[in-house]
Scaffold this active site. Structure first.
Site, PDB file in Angstrom:
ATOM      1  N   HIS A 153     -20.509   3.911  -1.562  1.00 54.84           N
ATOM      2  CA  HIS A 153     -20.378   3.597  -0.172  1.00 54.84           C
ATOM      3  C   HIS A 153     -19.794   2.124  -0.093  1.00 54.84           C
ATOM      4  O   HIS A 153     -20.007   1.448   0.869  1.00 54.84           O
ATOM      5  CB  HIS A 153     -21.725   3.580   0.780  1.00 54.84           C
ATOM      6  CG  HIS A 153     -22.467   4.934   0.659  1.00 54.84           C
ATOM      7  ND1 HIS A 153     -22.242   5.808   1.296  1.00 54.84           N
ATOM      8  CD2 HIS A 153     -23.324   5.312  -0.599  1.00 54.84           C
ATOM      9  CE1 HIS A 153     -23.277   7.029   0.802  1.00 54.84           C
ATOM     10  NE2 HIS A 153     -23.796   6.485  -0.343  1.00 54.84           N
ATOM     11  N   SER A 274       5.842 -12.985  -0.149  1.00 57.56           N
ATOM     12  CA  SER A 274       5.878 -12.991   1.186  1.00 57.56           C
ATOM     13  C   SER A 274       7.269 -13.757   1.828  1.00 57.56           C
ATOM     14  O   SER A 274       7.513 -14.799   1.039  1.00 57.56           O
ATOM     15  CB  SER A 274       4.839 -13.341   2.042  1.00 57.56           C
ATOM     16  OG  SER A 274       5.314 -13.660   3.400  1.00 57.56           O
ATOM     17  N   LYS A 280       1.399 -16.193  -0.700  1.00 61.05           N
ATOM     18  CA  LYS A 280       1.070 -14.607  -0.732  1.00 61.05           C
ATOM     19  C   LYS A 280       1.721 -14.081  -2.194  1.00 61.05           C
ATOM     20  O   LYS A 280       2.666 -14.482  -2.555  1.00 61.05           O
ATOM     21  CB  LYS A 280       1.768 -13.860   0.279  1.00 61.05           C
ATOM     22  CG  LYS A 280       1.206 -14.129   1.684  1.00 61.05           C
ATOM     23  CD  LYS A 280      -0.358 -13.694   1.708  1.00 61.05           C
ATOM     24  CE  LYS A 280      -0.785 -12.257   1.834  1.00 61.05           C
ATOM     25  NZ  LYS A 280      -0.236 -11.540   2.920  1.00 61.05           N
ATOM     26  N   GLU A 287       0.048  -0.486  -3.164  1.00 59.08           N
ATOM     27  CA  GLU A 287       0.112   0.038  -1.622  1.00 59.08           C
ATOM     28  C   GLU A 287       1.303   1.121  -1.451  1.00 59.08           C
ATOM     29  O   GLU A 287       1.000   1.962  -0.940  1.00 59.08           O
ATOM     30  CB  GLU A 287       0.365  -1.102  -0.698  1.00 59.08           C
ATOM     31  CG  GLU A 287      -0.738  -2.093  -0.724  1.00 59.08           C
ATOM     32  CD  GLU A 287      -0.112  -3.550  -0.130  1.00 59.08           C
ATOM     33  OE1 GLU A 287       0.292  -3.574   1.256  1.00 59.08           O
ATOM     34  OE2 GLU A 287       0.068  -4.417  -0.800  1.00 59.08           O
TER      35      GLU A 287
END
Ligand code: ARG
Length: 457
Positions: A153, A274, A280, A287
């Site tokens: 969970h 980025s 970043k 992804e």
């Protein structure tokens, strides 16, 4: 190719709508491989002379080279790869070329091409799966003492070895590899000779063709053979599942690479920056792998829906199987390759993992087990430890900071050896059952995987 019956040219818009050569040109190699075998069968049946057969083979090989080198001119007006090649052949060698399509239809031809093509791709994808498995096993082997919280969970549950976590993925990728191997058995049936729908009045030795092309079986029913695409659906399912597994692995890696978790460090070479925020370092590979799983599932759905309404036998709708299948192949191969590289370049922060795993709450179940071994029924032990957890939270002190007297307020069955239970290494190493994550088990599993992946690439 069908000019005999027609009085008018096909409308240009229809050519544009029905053509497939803009994408099925990729089948040229297997199409030629199939035609060479077909020509051999025609010669065996006395329908081509040996000279004609040889001429066909030589010229088909020349066409193959031209396509490979980008020197072949595809014509949309010739619809598909089959007619482009056959027409070029006939233009070059005349009558012998015009005999090649004897006792063959594009319906059994495309079925053959797809099977040959998917058989090759299945093998290539299985190799890439093994490469990724190897990268995961190697990463696991590099950090034999990295203990971290295992999550259920997405809440801290029990301590596990990071190697165990990685080997879970090796296990499911192994099933993917098996699944593709299994799918390959159903791909591996030779459909040529089924003709358009009902075989042919001209008898070719189908088993001979199968042998030439390395098929252990020939298809049984000509109607099934020209319209069966379940091997494609199965293949797309196998690829979707690989995509789903890469997506899940991505989810773990994205999470573990955040500042909040900070359990792994992805390499600069496998992350992107980025354009705006200088600090970043983004896990775009993960992804995109996660994102592409949607596309893989979409391709499977597209084929299933195409198949659903088709009456026996071949219907042109089936041409719509190609773009999804090519796309899934391209995407999964790229994803597996980039993933193997990314995993190999990933660093693990075992200290932070161990810190996180130091959360004494993770050993609550071990404490309940301790009580069970000291004659407390499990349900009762569960309740006692539950109260102990509540107390520890109120006190804002871990189990390891409590005295034996405090433990004994909850159960007189606690003795001084309770503190041994709170040792993380001991907690891991006492999980010795088959499949459990003791260091010894994980080391043995790594060794076993290395042997499997060495033998069976
Ligand atoms: N391009 C077709 C396909 O992909 C090949 C078979 C065409 N057969 C036909 N009768 N039009 O399915």
């Amino acid at each position: 190719m069908w000019k005999g019956r027609f009085h008018e040219e096909t409308a240009p818009i229809v050519q544009q709508f029905t053509e497939s050569v803009s994408y099925d040109w990729r089948l040229y190699r297997v199409d030629i491989q199939g035609s060479v075998a077909h020509a051999a069968a025609l010669a065996k049946a006395g329908l081509l002379s040996q000279e004609e057969r040889q001429l066909i083979e030589t010229e088909l090989k020349a066409i193959e080279r031209e396509i490979t080198e980008g020197r072949f001119e595809f014509k949309v007006g010739l619809e598909d790869i089959h007619m482009n090649i056959e027409s070029a052949l006939t233009a070059r060698i005349g009558p012998a070329g015009a005999k090649l399509h004897t006792a063959r239809s594009r319906n059994d031809q495309i079925a053959l091409d797809l099977r040959l093509y998917l058989r090759n791709e299945t093998d290539a994808i299985r190799v890439l799966l093994a490469d990724l498995q190897r990268a995961l096993v190697q990463l696991a082997g590099g950090y034999p003492d990295a203990i971290l919280p295992g999550y259920t969970h997405l809440q801290r549950a029990q301590p596990v070895l990071f190697g165990h976590h990685l080997l879970a993925y090796v296990e499911l990728l192994e099933r993917d590899r098996e699944r593709l191997g299994d799918c390959r058995k159903r791909i591996n049936h030779m459909p040529l000779g089924s003709g358009a729908i009902a075989g042919s009045t001209i008898q070719l030795d189908r088993r001979f063709i199968a042998e030439l092309l390395g098929f252990p079986e020939v298809t049984d029913n000509s109607m099934d053979a020209v319209s069966d695409r379940d091997f494609v659906a199965e293949f797309l399912f196998a690829l979707s599942l690989i995509g789903i597994y890469l997506s899940r692995l991505s989810e773990d890696f994205v999470l573990f690479a955040t500042a909040e978790f900070g359990l792994i460090k992805l390499s600069d070479a496998y992350t992107t920056g980025s354009s705006l925020m200088p600090q970043k370092k983004n896990p775009d590979v993960c992804e995109l792998a996660r994102g592409k799983s949607g596309r893989l599932i979409g391709n499977l759905m597209s084929l299933l829906v195409t198949l659903k309404g088709l009456p026996m036998t071949y219907n042109r709708d089936l041409q719509e199987d190609k773009e999804p299948v090519f796309d899934s192949i391209d995407q999964i191969k790229l994803a597996l390759e980039v993933y193997a590289g990314m995993v190999a370049a990933t660093e693990v922060d075992s200290r932070r993992m161990r810190n996180a795993a130091g959360d004494p709450g993770l050993l609550a179940t071990d404490l309940a087990d301790y009580l069970v071994l000291h004659d407390v029924p499990f349900r009762q032990a569960h309740e006692i430890i539950g109260k102990l957890v509540a107390y520890s939270l109120e006190q804002n002190r871990g189990f390891d900071q409590m005295s034996l007297e405090e433990f004994r307020q909850f159960s007189s069955n606690f003795g001084p050896d309770v503190f041994e239970v709170l040792n993380l290494d001991r907690a891991i190493d006492s999980r010795t059952g088959i499949g459990a994550p003791s260091r010894k088990n994980v080391a043995a599993a790594i060794e076993a995987w290395n042997a499997i992946l060495r033998e069976d690439p």
